[in-house]
Design a protein around this motif. Sequence first.
Motif, PDB file in Angstrom:
ATOM      1  N   ASP A 154       0.802  -1.225   0.000  1.00 43.15           N
ATOM      2  CA  ASP A 154       0.000   0.000   0.000  1.00 43.15           C
ATOM      3  C   ASP A 154       0.836   1.277   0.000  1.00 43.15           C
ATOM      4  N   LYS A 155       2.161   1.156  -0.257  1.00 47.03           N
ATOM      5  CA  LYS A 155       3.010   2.341  -0.291  1.00 47.03           C
ATOM      6  C   LYS A 155       3.895   2.325  -1.538  1.00 47.03           C
ATOM      7  N   THR A 156       4.264   3.526  -1.988  1.00 48.63           N
ATOM      8  CA  THR A 156       5.196   3.643  -3.100  1.00 48.63           C
ATOM      9  C   THR A 156       6.622   3.542  -2.584  1.00 48.63           C
ATOM     10  N   ILE A 157       7.564   3.389  -3.495  1.00 50.17           N
ATOM     11  CA  ILE A 157       8.974   3.375  -3.096  1.00 50.17           C
ATOM     12  C   ILE A 157       9.346   4.688  -2.427  1.00 50.17           C
ATOM     13  N   VAL A 158       8.877   5.787  -2.979  1.00 48.89           N
ATOM     14  CA  VAL A 158       9.176   7.102  -2.399  1.00 48.89           C
ATOM     15  C   VAL A 158       8.673   7.173  -0.964  1.00 48.89           C
ATOM     16  N   GLU A 159       7.453   6.757  -0.739  1.00 49.90           N
ATOM     17  CA  GLU A 159       6.878   6.816   0.605  1.00 49.90           C
ATOM     18  C   GLU A 159       7.645   5.931   1.580  1.00 49.90           C
ATOM     19  N   ALA A 160       8.018   4.716   1.131  1.00 54.76           N
ATOM     20  CA  ALA A 160       8.747   3.804   2.010  1.00 54.76           C
ATOM     21  C   ALA A 160      10.131   4.345   2.349  1.00 54.76           C
ATOM     22  N   LEU A 161      10.809   4.945   1.374  1.00 51.44           N
ATOM     23  CA  LEU A 161      12.120   5.531   1.631  1.00 51.44           C
ATOM     24  C   LEU A 161      12.022   6.713   2.592  1.00 51.44           C
ATOM     25  N   GLU A 162      11.031   7.553   2.390  1.00 51.48           N
ATOM     26  CA  GLU A 162      10.873   8.702   3.276  1.00 51.48           C
ATOM     27  C   GLU A 162      10.555   8.256   4.699  1.00 51.48           C
ATOM     28  N   ASP A 163       9.773   7.169   4.844  1.00 52.81           N
ATOM     29  CA  ASP A 163       9.496   6.620   6.177  1.00 52.81           C
ATOM     30  C   ASP A 163      10.774   6.140   6.853  1.00 52.81           C
ATOM     31  N   ALA A 164      11.752   5.702   6.025  1.00 56.41           N
ATOM     32  CA  ALA A 164      13.018   5.204   6.554  1.00 56.41           C
ATOM     33  C   ALA A 164      14.048   6.314   6.730  1.00 56.41           C
ATOM     34  N   GLY A 165      13.646   7.564   6.478  1.00 59.97           N
ATOM     35  CA  GLY A 165      14.537   8.698   6.666  1.00 59.97           C
ATOM     36  C   GLY A 165      15.414   9.022   5.486  1.00 59.97           C
ATOM     37  N   VAL A 166      15.108   8.449   4.309  1.00 54.00           N
ATOM     38  CA  VAL A 166      15.889   8.726   3.102  1.00 54.00           C
ATOM     39  C   VAL A 166      15.195   9.829   2.310  1.00 54.00           C
ATOM     40  N   GLU A 167      15.881  10.938   2.108  1.00 53.29           N
ATOM     41  CA  GLU A 167      15.301  12.056   1.369  1.00 53.29           C
ATOM     42  C   GLU A 167      15.298  11.752  -0.126  1.00 53.29           C
ATOM     43  N   VAL A 168      14.150  11.954  -0.756  1.00 55.20           N
ATOM     44  CA  VAL A 168      13.981  11.642  -2.169  1.00 55.20           C
ATOM     45  C   VAL A 168      13.503  12.892  -2.898  1.00 55.20           C
ATOM     46  N   LEU A 169      14.138  13.195  -4.025  1.00 54.66           N
ATOM     47  CA  LEU A 169      13.729  14.348  -4.832  1.00 54.66           C
ATOM     48  C   LEU A 169      12.555  13.938  -5.714  1.00 54.66           C
ATOM     49  N   THR A 170      11.400  14.542  -5.499  1.00 54.43           N
ATOM     50  CA  THR A 170      10.208  14.239  -6.283  1.00 54.43           C
ATOM     51  C   THR A 170       9.510  15.531  -6.666  1.00 54.43           C
ATOM     52  N   SER A 171       8.532  15.394  -7.544  1.00 55.69           N
ATOM     53  CA  SER A 171       7.754  16.567  -7.933  1.00 55.69           C
ATOM     54  C   SER A 171       6.308  16.178  -8.178  1.00 55.69           C
ATOM     55  N   CYS A 172       6.001  15.570  -9.335  1.00 57.39           N
ATOM     56  CA  CYS A 172       4.607  15.313  -9.702  1.00 57.39           C
ATOM     57  C   CYS A 172       3.985  14.176  -8.895  1.00 57.39           C
ATOM     58  N   GLU A 173       4.797  13.168  -8.552  1.00 58.25           N
ATOM     59  CA  GLU A 173       4.348  11.957  -7.863  1.00 58.25           C
ATOM     60  C   GLU A 173       3.242  11.243  -8.634  1.00 58.25           C
ATOM     61  N   GLU A 174       3.241  11.410  -9.945  1.00 61.39           N
ATOM     62  CA  GLU A 174       2.277  10.747 -10.833  1.00 61.39           C
ATOM     63  C   GLU A 174       2.961  10.019 -11.982  1.00 61.39           C
ATOM     64  N   GLY A 175       4.303  10.070 -12.011  1.00 61.97           N
ATOM     65  CA  GLY A 175       5.019   9.386 -13.075  1.00 61.97           C
ATOM     66  C   GLY A 175       5.041  10.109 -14.401  1.00 61.97           C
ATOM     67  N   ILE A 176       4.965  11.447 -14.379  1.00 60.03           N
ATOM     68  CA  ILE A 176       4.934  12.186 -15.652  1.00 60.03           C
ATOM     69  C   ILE A 176       6.079  13.165 -15.824  1.00 60.03           C
ATOM     70  N   CYS A 177       6.836  13.484 -14.763  1.00 62.31           N
ATOM     71  CA  CYS A 177       7.826  14.563 -14.896  1.00 62.31           C
ATOM     72  C   CYS A 177       9.269  14.075 -14.988  1.00 62.31           C
ATOM     73  N   GLY A 178       9.572  12.910 -14.463  1.00 60.82           N
ATOM     74  CA  GLY A 178      10.935  12.379 -14.537  1.00 60.82           C
ATOM     75  C   GLY A 178      11.857  12.841 -13.431  1.00 60.82           C
ATOM     76  N   THR A 179      11.364  13.643 -12.479  1.00 65.98           N
ATOM     77  CA  THR A 179      12.224  14.157 -11.419  1.00 65.98           C
ATOM     78  C   THR A 179      12.826  13.029 -10.581  1.00 65.98           C
ATOM     79  N   CYS A 180      12.049  12.001 -10.307  1.00 69.89           N
ATOM     80  CA  CYS A 180      12.497  10.932  -9.400  1.00 69.89           C
ATOM     81  C   CYS A 180      13.195   9.790 -10.119  1.00 69.89           C
ATOM     82  N   GLU A 181      13.608   9.977 -11.357  1.00 71.53           N
ATOM     83  CA  GLU A 181      14.294   8.907 -12.099  1.00 71.53           C
ATOM     84  C   GLU A 181      15.492   8.387 -11.294  1.00 71.53           C
ATOM     85  N   THR A 182      15.554   7.073 -11.139  1.00 73.01           N
ATOM     86  CA  THR A 182      16.569   6.447 -10.300  1.00 73.01           C
ATOM     87  C   THR A 182      17.173   5.248 -11.031  1.00 73.01           C
TER      88      THR A 182
END
Length: 338
Positions: free
Chosen positions: A269-297
Amino acid sequence: MLADSTADAVGTSVSVAVDPASGGERELTLEIAEVRAVATDVIALTLVDPSGHELPAWSPGAHIDVEIGSFVRQYSLCGDPADLSRWRIAVLREPNGRGGSQLVHDTARAGLPVAVRGPRNHFELRPADEYVFVAGGIGITPLLPMVAAAHSAGKPWRLVYGGRAAERMSFVDELARYGEQVRLQPEDVFGQLDLERIVAESPAGTSIYACGPTGLLNRLEEVCAARADIALHVERFSANPDALADPTRRRPFQLIARTSGVTIQVPADKTIVEALEDAGVEVLTSCEEGICGTCETRIVAGVAEHHDSVLEDDERAGNQVMMICVSRAATESLTLEI
């Protein structure tokens, strides 16, 4: 940031920061040099370095993130890639949006500082025998520099540009110089674009580049599905319906964040971004819909299950990168460079 600032902030040289988590993404503080109405409810903003320095290079199809108050929005660069003294974006006022575009229209003025990030390009103009450009509404913006590049290269090309009404179609004055290679089709006069005809008139080896409303792009994908001899490239301003995937089909998996030295479980029930942030890992995101490419990893090990609207089929098959705001793991474990 798109808000009033002090004279000192405006007068300083361009502020450049590189976020290590973003793979070298540039963060800049620029200044609005000009605000110009280019259609009903559409303004073009010219952005410059307040100290006159050159801006980072970009290629047709690129976009930038723009901070607007508490919002971050993506806008295509629609000026001349050869002119590094300025960038240009266009903003459509969307009364039913989340407020970002209205804030731009209400506050943008010459001299205002603007925080931006990028540029990045997931909609690159690739070599082809011939080009067809299909624009719907504000979707003309990433196609403008593509048209100019194809024209300068001497490649056969044509642009079909639709909009709700002629007065709502941007940059028509700039397109006039191309003559009959540009077909303007306001919907209130001609009806919706005849996509079947556009595709049927495209010879083998044609690349079709399209940007516009979701309905237009979905219909174009359906029509092009029967033509294996042409290549379709689309850029979306809203998420693909598949972007978040069916929640009932999601599976938990192990995620190894190699750079951060963290190993976690990503629940169904969680995205990778959400799980990483819960673990204290800062993630660069923007749209959070898969359309902008900011979180490309970058993928180190394992196989991704892609749900974004950014990567093309060959990029997905290559399994080199993924958009962690919506995509998941197709294997029990996934290792990422983050």
